[in-house]
Write a protein that holds these residues in place. Structure first.
Motif, PDB file in Angstrom:
ATOM      1  N   SER A  36       0.823  -1.205   0.000  1.00  0.00           N
ATOM      2  CA  SER A  36       0.000   0.000   0.000  1.00  0.00           C
ATOM      3  C   SER A  36       0.867   1.270   0.000  1.00  0.00           C
ATOM      4  O   SER A  36       0.591   2.226  -0.741  1.00  0.00           O
ATOM      5  CB  SER A  36      -0.946  -0.049   1.204  1.00  0.00           C
ATOM      6  OG  SER A  36      -1.359   1.234   1.547  1.00  0.00           O
ATOM      7  N   LEU A  37       1.927   1.280   0.796  1.00  0.00           N
ATOM      8  CA  LEU A  37       2.835   2.435   0.833  1.00  0.00           C
ATOM      9  C   LEU A  37       3.485   2.654  -0.534  1.00  0.00           C
ATOM     10  O   LEU A  37       3.540   3.780  -1.050  1.00  0.00           O
ATOM     11  CB  LEU A  37       3.931   2.217   1.882  1.00  0.00           C
ATOM     12  CG  LEU A  37       3.505   2.306   3.351  1.00  0.00           C
ATOM     13  CD1 LEU A  37       4.564   1.687   4.258  1.00  0.00           C
ATOM     14  CD2 LEU A  37       3.246   3.760   3.747  1.00  0.00           C
ATOM     15  N   LEU A  38       3.954   1.558  -1.129  1.00  0.00           N
ATOM     16  CA  LEU A  38       4.647   1.659  -2.417  1.00  0.00           C
ATOM     17  C   LEU A  38       3.685   2.077  -3.526  1.00  0.00           C
ATOM     18  O   LEU A  38       4.056   2.835  -4.431  1.00  0.00           O
ATOM     19  CB  LEU A  38       5.308   0.319  -2.767  1.00  0.00           C
ATOM     20  CG  LEU A  38       6.404  -0.173  -1.812  1.00  0.00           C
ATOM     21  CD1 LEU A  38       6.828  -1.593  -2.160  1.00  0.00           C
ATOM     22  CD2 LEU A  38       7.619   0.750  -1.836  1.00  0.00           C
ATOM     23  N   GLN A  39       2.435   1.598  -3.431  1.00  0.00           N
ATOM     24  CA  GLN A  39       1.450   1.959  -4.460  1.00  0.00           C
ATOM     25  C   GLN A  39       1.112   3.454  -4.420  1.00  0.00           C
ATOM     26  O   GLN A  39       0.897   4.073  -5.460  1.00  0.00           O
ATOM     27  CB  GLN A  39       0.182   1.119  -4.303  1.00  0.00           C
ATOM     28  CG  GLN A  39       0.335  -0.254  -4.957  1.00  0.00           C
ATOM     29  CD  GLN A  39      -0.832  -1.187  -4.691  1.00  0.00           C
ATOM     30  OE1 GLN A  39      -1.564  -1.002  -3.710  1.00  0.00           O
ATOM     31  NE2 GLN A  39      -0.987  -2.191  -5.536  1.00  0.00           N
ATOM     32  N   GLN A  40       1.084   4.010  -3.206  1.00  0.00           N
ATOM     33  CA  GLN A  40       0.813   5.455  -3.095  1.00  0.00           C
ATOM     34  C   GLN A  40       1.910   6.255  -3.804  1.00  0.00           C
ATOM     35  O   GLN A  40       1.641   7.220  -4.519  1.00  0.00           O
ATOM     36  CB  GLN A  40       0.763   5.866  -1.628  1.00  0.00           C
ATOM     37  CG  GLN A  40      -0.467   5.385  -0.878  1.00  0.00           C
ATOM     38  CD  GLN A  40      -0.339   5.655   0.615  1.00  0.00           C
ATOM     39  OE1 GLN A  40      -0.145   6.795   1.030  1.00  0.00           O
ATOM     40  NE2 GLN A  40      -0.425   4.630   1.429  1.00  0.00           N
ATOM     41  N   SER A  41       3.146   5.837  -3.594  1.00  0.00           N
ATOM     42  CA  SER A  41       4.267   6.544  -4.234  1.00  0.00           C
ATOM     43  C   SER A  41       4.262   6.329  -5.742  1.00  0.00           C
ATOM     44  O   SER A  41       4.503   7.264  -6.501  1.00  0.00           O
ATOM     45  CB  SER A  41       5.599   6.093  -3.628  1.00  0.00           C
ATOM     46  OG  SER A  41       5.647   6.461  -2.265  1.00  0.00           O
ATOM     47  N   LEU A  42       3.959   5.096  -6.166  1.00  0.00           N
ATOM     48  CA  LEU A  42       3.890   4.821  -7.611  1.00  0.00           C
ATOM     49  C   LEU A  42       2.856   5.735  -8.273  1.00  0.00           C
ATOM     50  O   LEU A  42       3.119   6.300  -9.342  1.00  0.00           O
ATOM     51  CB  LEU A  42       3.549   3.345  -7.865  1.00  0.00           C
ATOM     52  CG  LEU A  42       3.338   2.952  -9.329  1.00  0.00           C
ATOM     53  CD1 LEU A  42       4.595   3.197 -10.172  1.00  0.00           C
ATOM     54  CD2 LEU A  42       2.913   1.481  -9.457  1.00  0.00           C
ATOM     55  N   ALA A  43       1.694   5.894  -7.621  1.00  0.00           N
ATOM     56  CA  ALA A  43       0.644   6.754  -8.188  1.00  0.00           C
ATOM     57  C   ALA A  43       1.147   8.194  -8.314  1.00  0.00           C
ATOM     58  O   ALA A  43       0.845   8.876  -9.311  1.00  0.00           O
ATOM     59  CB  ALA A  43      -0.606   6.686  -7.315  1.00  0.00           C
ATOM     60  N   GLU A  44       1.918   8.647  -7.343  1.00  0.00           N
ATOM     61  CA  GLU A  44       2.474  10.011  -7.420  1.00  0.00           C
ATOM     62  C   GLU A  44       3.476  10.142  -8.569  1.00  0.00           C
ATOM     63  O   GLU A  44       3.512  11.164  -9.259  1.00  0.00           O
ATOM     64  CB  GLU A  44       3.148  10.385  -6.093  1.00  0.00           C
ATOM     65  CG  GLU A  44       2.155  10.631  -4.979  1.00  0.00           C
ATOM     66  CD  GLU A  44       2.798  10.849  -3.613  1.00  0.00           C
ATOM     67  OE1 GLU A  44       2.059  11.174  -2.675  1.00  0.00           O
ATOM     68  OE2 GLU A  44       4.033  10.683  -3.478  1.00  0.00           O
ATOM     69  N   GLU A  45       4.297   9.104  -8.755  1.00  0.00           N
ATOM     70  CA  GLU A  45       5.276   9.146  -9.864  1.00  0.00           C
ATOM     71  C   GLU A  45       4.536   9.197 -11.205  1.00  0.00           C
ATOM     72  O   GLU A  45       4.916   9.942 -12.107  1.00  0.00           O
ATOM     73  CB  GLU A  45       6.214   7.929  -9.858  1.00  0.00           C
ATOM     74  CG  GLU A  45       6.888   7.593  -8.547  1.00  0.00           C
ATOM     75  CD  GLU A  45       7.767   8.668  -7.971  1.00  0.00           C
ATOM     76  OE1 GLU A  45       7.672   9.845  -8.361  1.00  0.00           O
ATOM     77  OE2 GLU A  45       8.566   8.327  -7.076  1.00  0.00           O
ATOM     78  N   GLN A  46       3.474   8.390 -11.305  1.00  0.00           N
ATOM     79  CA  GLN A  46       2.704   8.372 -12.548  1.00  0.00           C
ATOM     80  C   GLN A  46       2.045   9.730 -12.791  1.00  0.00           C
ATOM     81  O   GLN A  46       2.020  10.220 -13.917  1.00  0.00           O
ATOM     82  CB  GLN A  46       1.660   7.248 -12.502  1.00  0.00           C
ATOM     83  CG  GLN A  46       2.310   5.867 -12.652  1.00  0.00           C
ATOM     84  CD  GLN A  46       1.400   4.708 -12.273  1.00  0.00           C
ATOM     85  OE1 GLN A  46       0.533   4.848 -11.417  1.00  0.00           O
ATOM     86  NE2 GLN A  46       1.619   3.560 -12.894  1.00  0.00           N
TER      87      GLN A  46
END
Ligand SMILES: [Fe+2]
Ligand SMILES: [Fe+2]
Length: 170
Positions: A134-144
């Protein structure tokens, strides 16, 4: 180099790599913002700097959950992307064209990060580390989101650059 025997070992390494990349970016993004000519581009970098600081904190949180240290590795790939960005920042020319070069460098950074987060997410999913996912997905969404914003600004700059070119030809 750490001895890698398990998915957990590899995930730890990927987290360390991302942590190093994000830490390097907290120093590099302000330079990209300062070097931008377009105010929207400058604002996009400044907004993403705040997100990047949050991403550093998320990786620290993920490391705590995984009972590892986030520190201890240097992401040489990101070091290279940042060096290329610095080259672009040192150039002279038409402001819009220079900004398009900065966007090219910034887009490379975002894609590199996205690849890292996608890899770490797959590994974390495979060992059932849900909070980490969940933590990594939040950051991935920000990068995208950041990548999309850069490309959108780039399209606008490209339109005005090509219409200026057309006007020059007429
Ligand atoms: Fe990031
Ligand atoms: Fe990013």
């Amino acid at each position: 180099m750490a001895d890698k025997k398990t998915v957990e070992d590899l995930l730890a390494d990927e987290i360390k790599d991302l942590y190093s990349a994000e830490k390097q970016l907290t120093k590099a993004i302000p330079k990209m913002a300062k070097g931008s000519n377009d105010p929207a581009l400058e604002a996009a970098f400044n907004d993403h700097l705040k997100e990047t600081e949050g991403q550093v904190a998320r990786l620290e949180e993920a490391a705590t959950i995984l009972k590892i240290s986030a520190a201890g590795k240097k992401c040489v790939g990101m070091e290279g992307c940042i060096k290329e960005g610095a080259e672009v920042l040192g150039e002279e020319g038409e402001p819009n064209i220079l900004d398009l070069g900065i966007i090219g460098a910034g887009t490379r950074v975002e894609h590199y990060e996205m690849a890292g987060y996608m890899t770490a997410i797959s590994l974390a999913q495979s060992i059932g580390a849900k909070e980490v996912v969940s933590l990594l997905q939040q950051s991935l969404a920000e990068e995208q989101g950041a990548e999309h914003k850069l490309r959108t600004i780039g399209s606008g700059l490209l339109k005005s650059a090509s219409s200026a070119h057309a006007a020059g030809k007429a």
